[in-house]
Each structure stands twice: as structure tokens, then as C-alpha cells.
Design a protein around this motif. Structure first.
Motif, short mmCIF file in Angstrom:
data_model
loop_
_atom_site.label_atom_id
_atom_site.label_comp_id
_atom_site.label_asym_id
_atom_site.label_seq_id
_atom_site.Cartn_x
_atom_site.Cartn_y
_atom_site.Cartn_z
N ILE A 1 0.85 -1.18 0.00
CA ILE A 1 0.00 0.00 0.00
C ILE A 1 0.89 1.24 0.00
N THR A 2 0.69 2.13 -0.97
CA THR A 2 1.40 3.41 -0.99
C THR A 2 0.50 4.46 -0.36
N LEU A 3 1.00 5.10 0.69
CA LEU A 3 0.21 6.03 1.50
C LEU A 3 0.85 7.41 1.53
N LEU A 4 0.02 8.44 1.46
CA LEU A 4 0.47 9.79 1.78
C LEU A 4 0.00 10.08 3.20
N THR A 5 0.94 10.15 4.13
CA THR A 5 0.59 10.38 5.52
C THR A 5 0.84 11.83 5.90
N ARG A 6 0.15 12.25 6.94
CA ARG A 6 0.29 13.64 7.38
C ARG A 6 1.66 13.92 8.00
N GLN A 7 2.12 13.03 8.87
CA GLN A 7 3.33 13.29 9.64
C GLN A 7 4.57 12.54 9.16
N HIS A 8 4.39 11.53 8.31
CA HIS A 8 5.52 10.72 7.87
C HIS A 8 5.69 10.72 6.35
N GLY A 9 5.03 11.65 5.67
CA GLY A 9 5.20 11.76 4.22
C GLY A 9 4.74 10.53 3.48
N GLU A 50 1.95 11.41 -5.21
CA GLU A 50 3.03 10.43 -5.04
C GLU A 50 4.34 10.93 -5.66
N ARG A 51 4.25 11.64 -6.76
CA ARG A 51 5.45 12.12 -7.43
C ARG A 51 6.07 13.32 -6.73
N LEU A 52 5.24 14.15 -6.10
CA LEU A 52 5.75 15.39 -5.51
C LEU A 52 6.30 15.19 -4.10
N VAL A 53 5.76 14.24 -3.36
CA VAL A 53 6.25 14.00 -2.00
C VAL A 53 7.36 12.96 -2.09
N VAL A 54 8.59 13.44 -2.13
CA VAL A 54 9.72 12.54 -2.36
C VAL A 54 10.41 12.13 -1.07
N GLU A 55 10.21 12.88 0.00
CA GLU A 55 10.87 12.57 1.26
C GLU A 55 10.01 11.61 2.09
N GLU A 56 10.55 10.45 2.36
CA GLU A 56 9.86 9.51 3.23
C GLU A 56 10.22 9.80 4.69
N ARG A 57 9.31 9.49 5.60
CA ARG A 57 9.50 9.69 7.04
C ARG A 57 9.53 11.15 7.45
N GLU A 58 9.19 12.07 6.54
CA GLU A 58 9.17 13.49 6.86
C GLU A 58 7.74 14.01 6.74
N PRO A 59 7.32 14.94 7.61
CA PRO A 59 5.95 15.48 7.54
C PRO A 59 5.63 16.06 6.17
N ALA A 60 4.40 15.85 5.73
CA ALA A 60 3.93 16.42 4.46
C ALA A 60 2.53 17.01 4.70
N VAL A 61 2.44 17.84 5.72
CA VAL A 61 1.13 18.34 6.17
C VAL A 61 0.42 19.12 5.07
N GLN A 62 1.14 20.01 4.39
CA GLN A 62 0.50 20.84 3.36
C GLN A 62 0.01 20.01 2.19
N GLN A 63 0.85 19.10 1.70
CA GLN A 63 0.44 18.27 0.58
C GLN A 63 -0.71 17.35 0.98
N PHE A 64 -0.66 16.81 2.19
CA PHE A 64 -1.73 15.94 2.67
C PHE A 64 -3.05 16.72 2.75
N THR A 65 -3.02 17.90 3.35
CA THR A 65 -4.24 18.70 3.51
C THR A 65 -4.80 19.12 2.16
N LEU A 66 -3.91 19.50 1.24
CA LEU A 66 -4.34 19.92 -0.08
C LEU A 66 -5.02 18.78 -0.84
N LEU A 67 -4.43 17.59 -0.80
CA LEU A 67 -5.02 16.44 -1.50
C LEU A 67 -6.34 16.05 -0.87
#
Length: 245
Positions: free
Chosen positions: A22-30, A100-117
Motif C-alpha cells: 500500500i502506498t500512503l500519503l501520511t500527514r506526519q511521515h510523508g 506520489e510524485r511530488l512527495v519525495v521525502e519519506e519519514r518526513e511530515p507532508a502536512v500541506q500536501q496531505f491537507t491539499l489532497l
């Protein structure tokens, strides 16, 4: 080590006889890739909760290469609403691929991208706005969050503000947006002023301006958005080929 996070399911593919990755976009772990063990079995407790377009709260066990999903609770599912309409489904798929293409850092927060999606999926499923409008706005805003915002007013190369006309005449994806006559390069498009105004409105989320724009300028803007995205995301987005424009 166990951890919890909120996530949107972007993609799944089979692993072995009964598992899925499963490929996931998470809020706090990218971006997180995790194994859902046994989720393809009919007796699985949470297989249906780990489908694309699903918003979940989940617990994972951290692994060396892949984490493992241990608990899942559904917070919202958009798959039924999008799956019932081809135009919304293809636009939604393009949004998942973009994330999936824009969030390249794993284990790092991606709050803005998560909220936007999440907001874009909710708007797409609600059906109150045209799928193309939601998609184009999401594409521009997600690129802006990633540091690739197009210039829609000032010249992208020299920064010159438009003169009395209120707009520059040229647009080039490779140069980052609108261009003045001095900075124009061969192959630049010459969109209508209304099209450039629409691009700015899509980027800002100014829906009254977006919805009042003539369809011919909407089509022209969609073409520019697609070209800009394909340039910035080097390998392009396969799902955009199926989006009705």
C-alpha cells in the motif's frame, strides 16, 4: 516500533498470494509504503479500507524496507463517488499520482500536501465543482507547495511587472510561467488575457472567477496547466492522458 498516522491511500499492488503493498500519503511521515498482510482474502478485517481514494487513521509497525499495517480505521472514502463518474475518477487518479510524485521525502511530515489532497478529493467527490477545475487548481497548488509555483503575472525570467495592458503576452512552461516580450523564447504560447487571469484564480482558489470564465479560456488554461505539470515532473503523469479536457 509502532506508530500512528492519518493517511490517504494512493496506490496498491499485489504481493504474494494474499498481501498488498500500500502506498500512503501520511500527514506526519510523508510517503509511506507498507504491507497489508492478508488484505486480499475475503476474511480480511480491513482489506476494503486500504483502497485508493480512502482517508484512514492507521497504526503501522516500522520495518527495514516496508512498514506493516496493523490497524486501520476509515475516516472517509471517496472511491464510490469518484468511481461512479469517469471524468471525476480520471481526474482523481491524476491527483493521486501527482501527490506520489511530488512527495519525495519519506519519514518526513507532508502536512500541506496531505491537507491539499484531502480537500481536493472532498471537493471532487462532492460534485459541486467541475472536475477539470478541481484538478487544475490542485495541480497548480500542489506544485506551488513543492516549490514550483508558476508565475501568472510578473515575468518568470526577469520579474518585470506587466504594463498598462495588465498582462504579459507569453507563457512558457520551461521558463516557469508568463514572459515579457523581451524574455520570450521560441515556442512560447500566447494565451488570452482571460486565460492568464484564470490561471491566477486556479492557483489562488478564487472560485467565483474560475466558475465565471468562458469555456474556451478554460480549455486553453487546462492545456497550459498540463504542459507546466509535465515539464516540472520530469517523467510526466501517465494518468493525465486519460483526463477529459
Amino acid at each position: 516500533m509502532l506508530y500512528r498516522d492519518e493517511a490517504i491511500v494512493l496506490r496498491t499492488h499485489k504481493l504474494g498470494e494474499a498481501d498488498r503493498i500500500i502506498t500512503l500519503l501520511t500527514r506526519q511521515h510523508g510517503l509511506v509504503r507498507a504491507v497489508g498482510k492478508g488484505v486480499r482474502r475475503t476474511t480480511s478485517r480491513f482489506g476494503s479500507r486500504l483502497e485508493p481514494f480512502t482517508h484512514v487513521d492507521l497504526q503501522l509497525a516500522m520495518g527495514r524496507n516496508l512498514d506493516t499495517v496493523t490497524q486501520v480505521e476509515t475516516k472517509g472514502s471517496y472511491s464510490a463517488a469518484l468511481g461512479a463518474d469517469y471524468e471525476r475518477y480520471t481526474a482523481g487518479t491524476a491527483m493521486l499520482e501527482t501527490a506520489e510524485r511530488l512527495v519525495v521525502e519519506e519519514r518526513e511530515p507532508a502536512v500541506q500536501q496531505f491537507t491539499l489532497l484531502l480537500g481536493a478529493l472532498h471537493a471532487m467527490a462532492a460534485g459541486e465543482k467541475r472536475p477539470g477545475h478541481v484538478l487544475d487548481s490542485y495541480l497548480l497548488r500542489s506544485l506551488a507547495v513543492a516549490g514550483y509555483a508558476p508565475s501568472c503575472v510578473d515575468c518568470a525570467h526577469c520579474g518585470r511587472r506587466p504594463g498598462e495592458s495588465g498582462h504579459h503576452r507569453w507563457f512558457n512552461p520551461a521558463m516557469g510561467g508568463v514572459l515579457c516580450s523581451t524574455c520570450r523564447i521560441p515556442g512560447s504560447a500566447s494565451p488570452a488575457p482571460e486565460t492568464l487571469r484564470l490561471l491566477g484564480a486556479l492557483l489562488a482558489g478564487d472560485w467565483p472567477v474560475v466558475e465565471a470564465t468562458d469555456p474556451r479560456h478554460v480549455r486553453e488554461a487546462s492545456g497550459l496547466v498540463a504542459a507546466f505539470v509535465q515539464w516540472q515532473i520530469e517523467r510526466g503523469l501517465r494518468s493525465l492522458a486519460y483526463v477529459e479536457r
